[in-house]
Design an enzyme around this catalytic site. Structure first.
Site, PDB file in Angstrom:
ATOM      1  N   LYS A 194       0.831  -1.210   0.000  1.00  0.00           N
ATOM      2  CA  LYS A 194       0.000   0.000   0.000  1.00  0.00           C
ATOM      3  C   LYS A 194       0.862   1.255   0.000  1.00  0.00           C
ATOM      4  O   LYS A 194       0.464   2.281  -0.566  1.00  0.00           O
ATOM      5  CB  LYS A 194      -0.970  -0.017   1.173  1.00  0.00           C
ATOM      6  CG  LYS A 194      -0.320  -0.041   2.563  1.00  0.00           C
ATOM      7  CD  LYS A 194      -0.155   1.325   3.169  1.00  0.00           C
ATOM      8  CE  LYS A 194       0.492   1.244   4.545  1.00  0.00           C
ATOM      9  NZ  LYS A 194       0.646   2.575   5.151  1.00  0.00           N
ATOM     10  N   VAL A 282      10.628   9.568   7.983  1.00  0.00           N
ATOM     11  CA  VAL A 282      10.872   8.384   7.163  1.00  0.00           C
ATOM     12  C   VAL A 282       9.718   8.165   6.189  1.00  0.00           C
ATOM     13  O   VAL A 282       8.551   8.171   6.577  1.00  0.00           O
ATOM     14  CB  VAL A 282      11.046   7.130   8.049  1.00  0.00           C
ATOM     15  CG1 VAL A 282      11.143   5.873   7.186  1.00  0.00           C
ATOM     16  CG2 VAL A 282      12.285   7.272   8.922  1.00  0.00           C
ATOM     17  N   GLU A 284       8.498   5.332   4.319  1.00  0.00           N
ATOM     18  CA  GLU A 284       8.689   3.884   4.217  1.00  0.00           C
ATOM     19  C   GLU A 284       8.511   3.381   2.790  1.00  0.00           C
ATOM     20  O   GLU A 284       9.150   2.422   2.366  1.00  0.00           O
ATOM     21  CB  GLU A 284       7.720   3.154   5.149  1.00  0.00           C
ATOM     22  CG  GLU A 284       8.081   3.230   6.628  1.00  0.00           C
ATOM     23  CD  GLU A 284       9.139   2.226   7.030  1.00  0.00           C
ATOM     24  OE1 GLU A 284       9.719   1.572   6.149  1.00  0.00           O
ATOM     25  OE2 GLU A 284       9.389   2.091   8.234  1.00  0.00           O
TER      26      GLU A 284
END
Length: 339
Positions: A194, A282, A284
């Site tokens: 996702k 961050v 990801e």
């Protein structure tokens, strides 16, 4: 709080802190560990995590700890919430400090960097086969969860009794609905793929393509996720649940998503480094894209959207050219096993 807890949370970022707040708000003695002693002292003194969750106070039964050994000794239930690229390292550090009765659950979303391995394989490599394992995943923005807004997630594991206990521990009638799932592999995969599709949705919106294109990306992204999951032995139905469609829609459509905002910056003309700097946390999905691409290639699974996003992030392709290539692909049946 004394030196015992019902659950220890490893990782004091936004999501780890939010889960710790949710657990403690249920009245569970919860311990939150972070690797930086100075930062953890700030959390302990302020009774909040102002860097990630400004204005949200810690419940009284949430304790702060910077010593990993003490954190792991405090509870048999260990919830790991760290970025995927340090997941293996954290478990390696934890292994000699774990209790014999420890049970490990993680909310980390992603795959192992470079190899594209599922985190269950990383966990078994680092810990052996002696500990029950579980994973929780679903459509959750940390700030909403910490603020007590209604949220739903799924939990799956290697031991049904542990999964059931986690449902009872995490569930809150006021803030968090938890569904048990028996698809350990599928629950893990959704959280990685996702992020990749969310970058694509963000790029589409950044270019200015509109709602039609975004919806097409989400829909075909779900097809890619399902195809990869089935190739790994997952249940296709998992991907229309919280850890699949739920997380995909949330991450692709709301600007709280760092992956979506990163993609939007790319679509507006930023290079990868500048786009990451704009986010300031961050992203990801940047690593996840390489991980998912590597895994798909290894399994021979066709994932055209993922491949184009990979080319944008790692080979310098312009987002608009990636979109053109997707639109100009050979015509296929929508229900074909190949997109």
């Amino acid at each position: 709080m004394n030196n015992t807890a019902e659950i220890t949370v490893l990782g004091a970022g936004s999501y780890g802190t939010a889960l710790a707040i949710s657990l403690a708000s249920n009245g569970h003695k919860t311990l939150l560990w972070g690797h930086d002693p100075n930062s953890m002292q700030v959390l302990a003194d302020s009774r909040s995590n102002e860097r990630f969750l400004a204005g949200i106070r810690f419940p009284d039964c949430l304790a702060i700890e910077a010593d990993l050994g003490k954190a792991l000794a405090a509870s048999k239930n260990i919830l790991v919430v760290v970025p995927s690229h340090v997941f293996g390292d954290v478990l390696k550090q934890a292994k000699p400090l774990l209790r014999k009765d420890s049970r490990i659950v993680w909310a980390t979303k992603g795959l192992e960097p470079e190899t594209g391995r599922l985190l269950q394989d990383v966990a078994r490599e680092q810990l052996g086969d002696g500990y029950p394992l579980a994973v929780l995943s679903g459509p959750t923005f940390a700030k909403e969860l910490a603020a007590g807004m209604p949220t739903a997630i799924s939990v799956a594991g290697t031991c049904p009794s542990f999964t059931h206990e986690l449902v009872e521990l995490l569930h809150s009638p006021k803030r968090l609905r938890v569904y048990a799932n028996d698809d350990f592999t599928g629950i893990q995969l959704g959280g990685a793929v996702k992020n990749v599709i969310a970058i694509g949705a963000g790029m589409s919106d950044g270019i200015g393509f509109g709602a039609n294109a975004r919806t097409a990306l989400i829909t075909r992204g779900l097809v890619e996720l399902t195809r990869l999951g089935v190739a790994l032995g997952a249940n296709a139905e998992t991907f229309i649940g919280m850890a699949g469609l739920g997380d995909l829609v949330l991450t692709c459509t709301d600007n709280q998503s760092r992956n979506r905002r990163f993609g939007m910056a790319l679509g507006k003309g930023c290079d990868v480094i500048t786009a990451q700097e704009e986010i300031g946390q961050v992203v990801e999905g940047y690593r996840n894209t390489k991980e998912v691409y590597t895994l798909a290639k290894r399994l021979g699974v066709e994932m055209p959207i993922t491949e184009q996003i990979y080319q944008v992030l790692y080979q310098g392709k312009a987002p608009v050219d990636a979109a053109k290539e997707l639109l100009s692909r050979d015509k296929k049946s929508e229900t074909s096993k190949k997109s």
